[in-house]
Design a protein around this motif. Sequence first.
Motif, PDB file in Angstrom:
ATOM      1  N   PRO A  30      -6.833  10.906  -2.439  1.00 31.14           N
ATOM      2  CA  PRO A  30      -7.712   9.794  -2.084  1.00 31.14           C
ATOM      3  C   PRO A  30      -6.937   8.490  -1.882  1.00 31.14           C
ATOM      4  O   PRO A  30      -5.902   8.272  -2.506  1.00 31.14           O
ATOM      5  N   SER A  31      -7.485   7.632  -1.055  1.00 34.16           N
ATOM      6  CA  SER A  31      -6.787   6.401  -0.687  1.00 34.16           C
ATOM      7  C   SER A  31      -6.782   5.410  -1.857  1.00 34.16           C
ATOM      8  O   SER A  31      -7.560   5.522  -2.800  1.00 34.16           O
ATOM      9  N   THR A  32      -5.897   4.449  -1.770  1.00 39.60           N
ATOM     10  CA  THR A  32      -5.790   3.410  -2.783  1.00 39.60           C
ATOM     11  C   THR A  32      -7.120   2.674  -2.930  1.00 39.60           C
ATOM     12  O   THR A  32      -7.577   2.391  -4.052  1.00 39.60           O
ATOM     13  N   ASP A  33      -7.724   2.396  -1.817  1.00 37.55           N
ATOM     14  CA  ASP A  33      -9.051   1.772  -1.823  1.00 37.55           C
ATOM     15  C   ASP A  33     -10.038   2.532  -2.685  1.00 37.55           C
ATOM     16  O   ASP A  33     -10.772   1.949  -3.480  1.00 37.55           O
ATOM     17  N   ILE A  58       0.835  -1.215   0.000  1.00 33.45           N
ATOM     18  CA  ILE A  58       0.000   0.000   0.000  1.00 33.45           C
ATOM     19  C   ILE A  58       0.865   1.260   0.000  1.00 33.45           C
ATOM     20  O   ILE A  58       0.576   2.243  -0.681  1.00 33.45           O
ATOM     21  N   GLY A 112       3.016  13.208  -6.422  1.00 32.91           N
ATOM     22  CA  GLY A 112       3.351  12.380  -5.282  1.00 32.91           C
ATOM     23  C   GLY A 112       3.033  13.032  -3.954  1.00 32.91           C
ATOM     24  O   GLY A 112       3.364  12.519  -2.912  1.00 32.91           O
ATOM     25  N   ALA A 145       1.416   5.680  -3.396  1.00 39.18           N
ATOM     26  CA  ALA A 145       1.317   7.146  -3.443  1.00 39.18           C
ATOM     27  C   ALA A 145       2.649   7.824  -3.724  1.00 39.18           C
ATOM     28  O   ALA A 145       2.715   9.042  -3.843  1.00 39.18           O
ATOM     29  N   LEU A 146       3.711   7.053  -3.847  1.00 41.19           N
ATOM     30  CA  LEU A 146       5.043   7.659  -3.861  1.00 41.19           C
ATOM     31  C   LEU A 146       5.511   8.108  -5.242  1.00 41.19           C
ATOM     32  O   LEU A 146       5.411   7.369  -6.219  1.00 41.19           O
ATOM     33  N   MET A 155       0.142  13.369  -2.787  1.00 44.47           N
ATOM     34  CA  MET A 155      -1.204  13.033  -2.403  1.00 44.47           C
ATOM     35  C   MET A 155      -1.346  11.645  -1.811  1.00 44.47           C
ATOM     36  O   MET A 155      -1.365  10.654  -2.533  1.00 44.47           O
ATOM     37  N   SER A 156      -1.458  11.582  -0.491  1.00 44.66           N
ATOM     38  CA  SER A 156      -1.756  10.302   0.144  1.00 44.66           C
ATOM     39  C   SER A 156      -3.248   9.999  -0.009  1.00 44.66           C
ATOM     40  O   SER A 156      -3.646   8.847  -0.016  1.00 44.66           O
ATOM     41  N   ASP A 213       3.540   1.810  -1.430  1.00 43.93           N
ATOM     42  CA  ASP A 213       4.135   2.078  -2.746  1.00 43.93           C
ATOM     43  C   ASP A 213       3.232   2.950  -3.618  1.00 43.93           C
ATOM     44  O   ASP A 213       3.713   3.641  -4.517  1.00 43.93           O
ATOM     45  N   LYS A 256      -0.700   4.797  -7.879  1.00 47.81           N
ATOM     46  CA  LYS A 256      -2.090   5.213  -7.672  1.00 47.81           C
ATOM     47  C   LYS A 256      -2.525   6.172  -8.765  1.00 47.81           C
ATOM     48  O   LYS A 256      -3.659   6.113  -9.245  1.00 47.81           O
TER      49      LYS A 256
END
Lengths: 382, 382, 382, 382
Positions: free
Chosen positions: A93-96, A23, A88, A27-28, A90-91, A25, A38
């Motif tokens: 919106p979430s990956t989900d 997870i 990069g 947003a980076l 932006m954490s 990985d 993402k």
Amino acid sequence: MNVSEKYKDIRMQTIAFCKHLHIEDYALQVVQFASPPKWHLAHTTWFFETFILIPNSKNYTPFNPDFNFLFNSYYNNVGDRILQASRGNMSRPSTDEIYKYREYVDAKMQELLAEVSDNTIIDLVILGLNHEQQHQELLITDVKYMLGHNPLFPVFNKEYNLVSDVNSHTGTIKINGGVYEIGYQGNDFCYDNELGVHKVYVDDFEINNYLVTNSDFIEFMEAGGYADFNLWLDDGWSWVNANNINSPMYWHKIEGDWHCYSLSGLQKIDPLAVLCHINYYEANAFAEWKGMRLPTEFEWEIAAQQLDWGKRWEWTNSAYLAYPRFKKENGAVGEYNGKFMSNRMVLRGASVATSKDHSRTTYRNFFNPTERWQYTGIRLAK
Amino acid sequence: MNVSEKYKDIRMQTIAFCKHLHIEDYALQVVQFASPPKWHLAHTTWFFETFILIPNSKNYTPFNPDFNFLFNSYYNNVGDRILQASRGNMSRPSTDEIYKYREYVDAKMQELLAEVSDNTIIDLVILGLNHEQQHQELLITDVKYMLGHNPLFPVFNKEYNLVSDVNSHTGTIKINGGVYEIGYQGNDFCYDNELGVHKVYVDDFEINNYLVTNSDFIEFMEAGGYADFNLWLDDGWSWVNANNINSPMYWHKIEGDWHCYSLSGLQKIDPLAVLCHINYYEANAFAEWKGMRLPTEFEWEIAAQQLDWGKRWEWTNSAYLAYPRFKKENGAVGEYNGKFMSNRMVLRGASVATSKDHSRTTYRNFFNPTERWQYTGIRLAK
Amino acid sequence: MNVSEKYKDIRMQTIAFCKHLHIEDYALQVVQFASPPKWHLAHTTWFFETFILIPNSKNYTPFNPDFNFLFNSYYNNVGDRILQASRGNMSRPSTDEIYKYREYVDAKMQELLAEVSDNTIIDLVILGLNHEQQHQELLITDVKYMLGHNPLFPVFNKEYNLVSDVNSHTGTIKINGGVYEIGYQGNDFCYDNELGVHKVYVDDFEINNYLVTNSDFIEFMEAGGYADFNLWLDDGWSWVNANNINSPMYWHKIEGDWHCYSLSGLQKIDPLAVLCHINYYEANAFAEWKGMRLPTEFEWEIAAQQLDWGKRWEWTNSAYLAYPRFKKENGAVGEYNGKFMSNRMVLRGASVATSKDHSRTTYRNFFNPTERWQYTGIRLAK
Amino acid sequence: MNVSEKYKDIRMQTIAFCKHLHIEDYALQVVQFASPPKWHLAHTTWFFETFILIPNSKNYTPFNPDFNFLFNSYYNNVGDRILQASRGNMSRPSTDEIYKYREYVDAKMQELLAEVSDNTIIDLVILGLNHEQQHQELLITDVKYMLGHNPLFPVFNKEYNLVSDVNSHTGTIKINGGVYEIGYQGNDFCYDNELGVHKVYVDDFEINNYLVTNSDFIEFMEAGGYADFNLWLDDGWSWVNANNINSPMYWHKIEGDWHCYSLSGLQKIDPLAVLCHINYYEANAFAEWKGMRLPTEFEWEIAAQQLDWGKRWEWTNSAYLAYPRFKKENGAVGEYNGKFMSNRMVLRGASVATSKDHSRTTYRNFFNPTERWQYTGIRLAK
């Protein structure tokens, strides 16, 4: 496969690669030219939402109105966008939520594809799928860059190596000079930059049926290739010195032996494997050192039927410029290729990271001459 | 609370804050001066491992030999380290593994604390806990910076606001000039930079028993404060112009009203609340505009018993320099404070983000005069 | 000397120095912080024209209306100005014209001085002459920088050396702690930043009656001083590494021997001569290595009557900040000193390049801690 | 004219231009890509000294052994050199000494030319004279840049204007597609990059027999051309925004009217005059706006016999790359052209600043697509 099945298949391949990510990985962004996973997942989805669903699907409600701003890449015609260098930050919106976005858009696309018959729309879907395939390759190269610059050199997937393939042919192909036709002539998908079939005159030439190997390049290095300014273009020599370059990207000398990072981890250099991750300046300097040269993109295309290709993107000695009858399309889709026609060199072929069915002999890839994070290699001509 | 309980309590508070994070938040570094949450979690743990467990715990096996390199912050004495600007390049080790690292070290620390009686070790543990508290505050300010610069302005936690507190006192305190003693005189923990009790002479002065509010600062803004070079230090004026500054950090004018981002989301500015997130140059310009000045750190310390303080870190007009008898300790711990004694200004007090029990009237905080992401405010004197 | 004679005398000294310049030297700016000689000549003249002749001399016609824009240094109150970094972009107006400008203004000034009796005006003239003297020293240091960075190391004047003076005293002076008065108390000229006599308390201290020599500093260098991070402030350590510093400015190791550039050309280092051209970070690191420290500006001023000083500007351990009752004057003249009160350290004393009569024990000079092109040295205290 | 007379004639033209300079102009470098006049004078002389006199003239004593280091431009083969960006740091050697250097070398060259019969040497002399002519044009453009960026806009010479010429033809030339020969076929001097006559195939095309005028370009500006991203290449759009470009170089809007700086001073834009000082991005955007395109360098060369050309360097749509049989010469002279073959676009024709006899239809000039300080213009094709 019909379009609906093709859509499912290609979209699924993107996810298949991502299942090896952690997870953290997603947003980076560790370098300006590489985007976070993402972002790739969302941006390819945004393409279908913006160009297909919103204009064509009745009663379609955008998943989240902020996403146009967040996931537009470079289409000035589609409104404001965040700069590439800030992807990069932006954490959220979430990956989900991004995965939900994909599911939402995929479901709506399947509804649309079930009933659509308009060829303009289907063509745009095909463009969207080719666009997704391009981002599949960028996903691989961007993830490799991120993990390959982590001091722990983490293994992404024991089974993905992508830098160990070897030449299966030897010898040189001779082509007679004359007038040849260049450009895409088929009926399937191609990009606008391949269109406009036109004639070019080429002289007699010879082109190798194999690519430069790691051991070839180590010879160049050991002969002082990185230190001999006579071999380098002026901009290339500046690049070497400004960045203290003395080997291809991802190479590390450990206890006297050259190693390279691959998605399966750090490994010893295989001297027989095909060289990878060099830029145009390095390709050009190597050719100069060999007393040979890179082929032009026209020579490459003319010889392509007889060539063994597909391991690496091959730097050509052609600048990326418009074909004589190039015409960009109107609107946002017209921003796809034409506006990059300065300061970039053409690469031909395809790499081991290129998606299946996403290559052909007329395909024109292009990058800045400094860039090395793609799976690039060298074929010599004279 | 004995040291063992204190250890558990303080370490637990770090985790308590982090439970509101998403996994994607942990690895992100969006600006050079802020570190990723994962890094804070690991670095504070590394401190205990490196300075306490490795030298003092028999048979201690480091959790992961790579972690010294990864999580050393700025201690040159403890070997190579990655540069601060690159802390956000690391998606791996995963957040999970960092939490395991904390558990592993915490368990070993409890074993050690159960049997240790050497005061030198206990003092180092106390230092480690104060260090952890400093990082707790940085965790808050770094997370705020990351989310506050996300175009979605996400809510971190509905219940954390931290910018709404108001003055509970009015009036001005008058202090007679004379010779006063400065520096920490108690028997509890303090940093090395507070030691060396010494005398200073101060003139008569007056100091406000309240801090500047948002409405005070809006007056300054509306009077053209950000555009009047006569109010600004030369370096401050360059900073304003180079960055087009026209409001405190996190402020946004939306449809005519000033809003600010807080950890509970975007909200309208409360005019009565105490001003927050301004740097030394802004504090100085505001004081100039008011015909007053910032107090020196000595005036602040002398007046502190009578002051209402603790809402904001308060910029003083004192440069961060050594006290007359300052002596840095030997080795890595000596790098803690002394080496930052140039180009920084002293802040006194404490903020709403400061950990409980981590403030005292002799505490010397320090930052570059350009920095605004801490919970900083203004108290005036004359 | 009356003011009129003093005016002639000081203005003439500026010219006397410049007679050793080549015409090509006049317009050159080789680094942002140094100005071209032509600019110094014009700017000091502009000061008299703008602040004295235009407001006070009836029927005065400015020499050239463009010159306000061209030769204003940093006075925002007097209108637009060109940026300091662009002062070297101007080959025109010619040197000849600048000399004519000086003659024109000098003649008008003599007319004015012949009849003026208003003390406010005379005080401004005195300020202008002190300003000219400051620029005389900058002329020397800027010319040295320009010629010292020319690969030919040209001789400016065989008779100007300025780096060969030696200590004439030894021993250490002990001062008892207590409350002392600081600040200018005389009736002659001083700058606004020296005013506001006030008390400070200092502890007992000892201060050397001699400055650090070249051989002292070579010892530091040979002991690895530039490579030992424990000796350096954090910002200093960054500066050393970013710039690969391993010796004072103008030093060159030639065939095994240290040489330095002086205005009389390149010469061997005299081990007994007083060290020159080091910045605050180097001064601080050297003191740390010796187990001593730099004096504060107050200690220096208290000890000054007993000290042998005047060879070098001496770095103190005091940040340049306002004295308690500092009040900047209104208008442009108020921009003289106050706005630089951040990120600078105080230097006390005077150098061999300082104009005669332009030093006193209360004089506060100030520069950024990185700067080395002034004639700076080190005195130790403890 | 024989070589000896030609040598005198061309060398004299360099001096003729310089007689309008002030001494202060000679040493100044106000931007990295432009060199100081003194440097041009010396470097062209250094070429003759280094490549002709030293290897061929018995008993030749170099004028000054430091000059190789000082005045080598970019020939890595001839030893160390100072970086282009630092050429303006040198007030010494003086202008006088540079003129003496020219006289010294010229005298020795005349001695050599009186007796030389070796064609290799004579060819090198011819190359040196062409090199001098290139620097004559750079002298003009560099001096214009220096004076045109001086806030006084000084007149260089009332009689040099160079931006007022108008089109003398109208109409469009139609060329039939087919295979054509490209490259220099004569027996006189040409550069190595023009050699290697080879065939190219071009389609039917039309090319204007006139260049874009100021009034054409003002139309583009008034139609919002600088603000419409659809017209721009991606790199061009970045350049426009990063530099806030809204007109050609040297244009200033004064009281509602467009003016431009010329060597004869600031003047109103003549709408009928041929547009000057635009870069490749501007040329490309203008063509896009007109629904036309720039010619390729091959189209230009094929049409050249029928074209009215010579007012401006004309941007083509060809990247500067090697001709098929391009071979760089060995040693330093081989560094002349080949190493710049990346990131540059070809310009064809010649400008009003180009030296007489220094143009031909096969001449390939090249610059970065961002550069505007040459006398550049636009010819459209379709």
